[in-house]
Design an enzyme around this catalytic site. Structure first.
Site, PDB file in Angstrom:
ATOM      1  N   GLY A  12      -3.146 130.801  65.446  1.00  0.00           N
ATOM      2  CA  GLY A  12      -4.459 131.408  65.685  1.00  0.00           C
ATOM      3  C   GLY A  12      -5.548 130.851  64.788  1.00  0.00           C
ATOM      4  O   GLY A  12      -5.277 130.407  63.679  1.00  0.00           O
ATOM      5  N   THR A 141      -3.079 131.931  57.899  1.00  0.00           N
ATOM      6  CA  THR A 141      -3.048 132.979  58.911  1.00  0.00           C
ATOM      7  C   THR A 141      -3.879 134.160  58.447  1.00  0.00           C
ATOM      8  O   THR A 141      -3.788 134.552  57.286  1.00  0.00           O
ATOM      9  CB  THR A 141      -1.623 133.479  59.273  1.00  0.00           C
ATOM     10  N   ASP A 143      -3.325 136.991  59.384  1.00  0.00           N
ATOM     11  CA  ASP A 143      -2.383 138.122  59.329  1.00  0.00           C
ATOM     12  C   ASP A 143      -1.750 138.309  57.953  1.00  0.00           C
ATOM     13  O   ASP A 143      -1.222 139.380  57.668  1.00  0.00           O
ATOM     14  CB  ASP A 143      -1.275 137.917  60.367  1.00  0.00           C
ATOM     15  N   MET A 189      -6.849 143.508  64.344  1.00  0.00           N
ATOM     16  CA  MET A 189      -5.712 142.643  64.678  1.00  0.00           C
ATOM     17  C   MET A 189      -4.527 142.873  63.735  1.00  0.00           C
ATOM     18  O   MET A 189      -4.691 143.381  62.630  1.00  0.00           O
ATOM     19  CB  MET A 189      -6.133 141.177  64.620  1.00  0.00           C
ATOM     20  N   GLY A 190      -3.380 142.428  64.156  1.00  0.00           N
ATOM     21  CA  GLY A 190      -2.155 142.549  63.358  1.00  0.00           C
ATOM     22  C   GLY A 190      -1.101 143.277  64.165  1.00  0.00           C
ATOM     23  O   GLY A 190      -1.067 144.492  64.185  1.00  0.00           O
ATOM     24  N   ARG A 191      -0.259 142.535  64.824  1.00  0.00           N
ATOM     25  CA  ARG A 191       0.732 143.139  65.720  1.00  0.00           C
ATOM     26  C   ARG A 191       1.815 143.859  64.918  1.00  0.00           C
ATOM     27  O   ARG A 191       2.182 144.971  65.238  1.00  0.00           O
ATOM     28  CB  ARG A 191       1.345 142.012  66.567  1.00  0.00           C
ATOM     29  N   GLU A 246      -3.799 147.063  66.149  1.00  0.00           N
ATOM     30  CA  GLU A 246      -3.486 146.900  67.573  1.00  0.00           C
ATOM     31  C   GLU A 246      -2.009 147.147  67.853  1.00  0.00           C
ATOM     32  O   GLU A 246      -1.627 147.483  68.955  1.00  0.00           O
ATOM     33  CB  GLU A 246      -3.854 145.489  68.042  1.00  0.00           C
ATOM     34  N   LEU A 301     -13.880 138.219  66.738  1.00  0.00           N
ATOM     35  CA  LEU A 301     -14.925 138.133  65.718  1.00  0.00           C
ATOM     36  C   LEU A 301     -14.321 138.114  64.316  1.00  0.00           C
ATOM     37  O   LEU A 301     -14.794 137.429  63.425  1.00  0.00           O
ATOM     38  CB  LEU A 301     -15.881 139.320  65.842  1.00  0.00           C
ATOM     39  N   GLN A 302     -13.275 138.919  64.111  1.00  0.00           N
ATOM     40  CA  GLN A 302     -12.728 139.076  62.761  1.00  0.00           C
ATOM     41  C   GLN A 302     -12.035 137.827  62.239  1.00  0.00           C
ATOM     42  O   GLN A 302     -11.893 137.655  61.048  1.00  0.00           O
ATOM     43  CB  GLN A 302     -11.765 140.266  62.710  1.00  0.00           C
TER      44      GLN A 302
END
Lengths: 421, 421
Positions: A12, A141, A143, A189-191, A246, A301-302
């Protein structure tokens, strides 16, 4: 260095990944590399011999500065996982054929877990086949879920943007008073890892109460308890602001975003379009309490808000890129550069190289004791960890009121780029 | 000035509305006002005697600087439309009772169309009843839809944020290449006027192709033509980025966001939760072309992003606040301050006052000839108009990596603020 370097970006986009690219380029040139190639779309593009000579794009010191301030992967990226050698040896043969053709001394790959898996496999293959290219990974990342490194470049800028935007959203949410109150659900974000979601707590300070509730994906989400919490808050406050990852899931393992399944749209290809976690929860609280509700997704955006990047992050990204080249030049291979924090305050952090076999495919989650007992807020340990990473700004280079980026390679725009030759 | 001033904020939040508040405060004090009161939640709060003394909140020059950089309505806002005098005289009596009690010489109201309607009604009432308070309107709205003024404070900062974010979104969208391409639909605020949506074109420059298509609410949306356009673009490019106003409608008058109605969620109170315009269109293109698609709503971020405010906008907002006080002090009433542009380049713009009767409830739309023939992009006239308004930055005052705002009045946080005493 006596020969050439090739660098790729994978996974990403982030606001800092191009600063690492700039660091790789600068250090490679300084150490005598003849050419620095950039793979277009990572190894996937390399397989179809898609690459550029970075000197055609970074022609001046100003270009390098622009590159550091350019969001998203300058070279294009991929989510390509190399097959195991016994599955498809031809992929390896093709890659090494291209590396030989380009006379590559060092192969630098900027990315996350999958990218480190690539470094591991290619360096192993090189050792087995007696090939002398060096393979080094460069962490990246938003994340922040990479093992062995204190944190990953890209995370600090995303955290800074998230904290800043959250503070503005909170302020906005108090403007208009609604009879039954307003609940704002902000989806981050962040699964699987809650590093980004926890960063919303940065909004809290002398001048802001910060968000009211924070839900990380590491901790099972309890809809009933959430309802109780919001009900209580709505009795006290005009506006309740909740941050959710998320990826939050119920104890049963079901994603919260899947709870609205029955109302979702199935397109002509049979793909189910999930409504987001925030949308589901905003509808839920409106239904339960008759309050006004709002769902906000920070969306892409983030990860690409270069205009609000963290100076610490951009400089570390650059440094890590340089350290990767240095490691390769000194003979390392199958390694990843890591950031090693010595202290929080004053913040001190250096680079090291670690064996990529120990890193690949391991996911670093937020420790349970960095989240409070109830699982609805991060602790001071979390804040002390993230705060140094968001310090300082990298002023955008403004042209006519808008931040300037480095020209995008034309090759990234047109269709059918990935087709193998 | 010999007596006191009261100021209120009304309508939706902006990044510049508090700069106007700072301008009102500074000029009122400089001109000798004894006290400057702030209505909490506009006239609606005033009716229940909710107000503060601004001197308790702006205690230093630094506080005033922080206020200029604080997003959203510092005093809280309302969407309250004054009844006609024949409908409910008691509302007027109550307001003037409070004004008398506070010894108010000037009543300044910062807001959009509804707020100017309030100024009109109150100034008319004062004239009829022989009351000597002066009523002046101060323009504010990100929507830029107020008549008679060249533009409205708040618009420039929103436009700058939208242009900047759009550029980052576009860059992000080109990173990963999908087999059938990626279509990103970005939804921008503006129910009837396309000023904000058109600002996405600011992303276009030497270093960016900008968005591919722009749909304003002024022009009927044709789903078939949209489909054709996207299909064609998808054949040429890896990534197609489309900006749409939340308020785009079909020729039939039906909102595009209503087209997904059948799949929407109806809550326990029977409220229908509409999926957004972008979500509908993203699902639509994914269904039609089997491409990857993404819906992004800039949401409240676009109106409250003080961290990326335009210097021209923040200074003009301040100036307009000052001009409102000056006009009242010089005996004007029933007027609104307007911005009068003398030239685009070099940009020159001054203030004037105009009769609020000519302004109230009139909506200024984007002229048809500022949009191209097909209705899918804004023209150079539009760009020349908006560009001067996004120039320059107002550096946030950073504390520990996050922009600092002025403390929010405690009164805004607790419930039941609006109840009349």
């Amino acid at each position: 260095m006596r020969r050439n370097v090739i660098v790729g970006q994978s996974g990403g986009p982030t606001a800092a990944i191009n600063s690492s690219l700039a660091g790789v380029y600068r250090t490679a040139i300084d150490r005598g590399a003849k050419k620095v190639y950039g793979m277009l779309y990572g190894v996937e593009g390399l397989l179809s011999e898609r690459y550029i000579d970075l000197a055609d794009h970074i022609k001046s010191e100003l270009d390098a500065e622009l590159l550091k301030r350019t969001p998203a992967a300058f070279l294009g990226s991929c989510r390509f996982k190399l097959p195991e050698i016994f599955e498809d040896k031809s992929v390896y043969e093709k890659i090494f054929e291209v590396l030989d053709k380009l006379d590559i001394e060092a192969f630098i790959y900027i990315g996350g877990n999958d990218s480190m898996d690539t470094i591991k496999k290619l360096s192993d293959y090189a050792i087995v086949t007696g090939h002398n290219t060096k393979f080094i990974g460069c962490p990246k990342t938003i994340d922040n879920d990479l093992a062995l490194t204190d944190h990953t470049p890209g995370y600090g800028s995303a955290a800074k943007y998230i904290g800043t935007s959250m503070k503005e959203i909170i302020r906005d949410s108090f403007c208009l008073a609604y009879d039954n109150g307003l609940v704002t659900i902000v989806e981050i974000m962040g699964r699987n890892a809650g590093w980004l979601t926890g960063a919303v707590a940065l909004a809290k300070g002398e001048d802001s109460d910060g968000p009211d509730l924070i839900y990380l994906p590491e901790i099972p989400f309890d809809l009933d308890k959430f309802k109780e919490k919001v009900e209580k808050l709505l009795k006290e406050r005009n506006s309740v602001v909740v941050a959710v990852s998320e990826g939050i899931k119920l104890k049963s393992g079901e994603y919260v975003c899947e709870l609205g399944n029955n109302i979702d749209f199935v397109d002509a290809f049979g793909h189910k379009q999930l409504s987001g976690t925030a949308t589901f929860l905003a509808n839920f609280v409106a239904g339960e309490f008759g309050c006004k509700s709002r769902a906000i997704e920070l969306s892409t955006l983030q990860r690409s808000a270069s205009h609000a990047a963290s100076r610490v992050d951009i400089l570390e990204a650059y440094q890590v890129g340089g350290a990767a080249v240095k490691a390769a030049d000194e003979g390392d291979t199958g390694k990843m550069v890591v950031l090693n924090r010595l202290s929080d305050d004053p913040y001190q952090c250096g680079t090291e190289v670690k064996d990529v076999h120990k890193i690949a495919n391991d996911e670093k989650l937020v420790p349970r004791n960095w989240v409070d007992q109830e699982g609805t807020y991060v602790t001071n340990e979390f804040i002390s960890y993230v705060k140094p990473l968001i310090q300082g700004d990298v002023s955008p280079i403004m042209v006519d009121g808008i931040p300037r980026h480095l020209y995008q390679p034309e090759e990234l725009k047109c269709r059918n780029h990935k087709k193998r030759k």
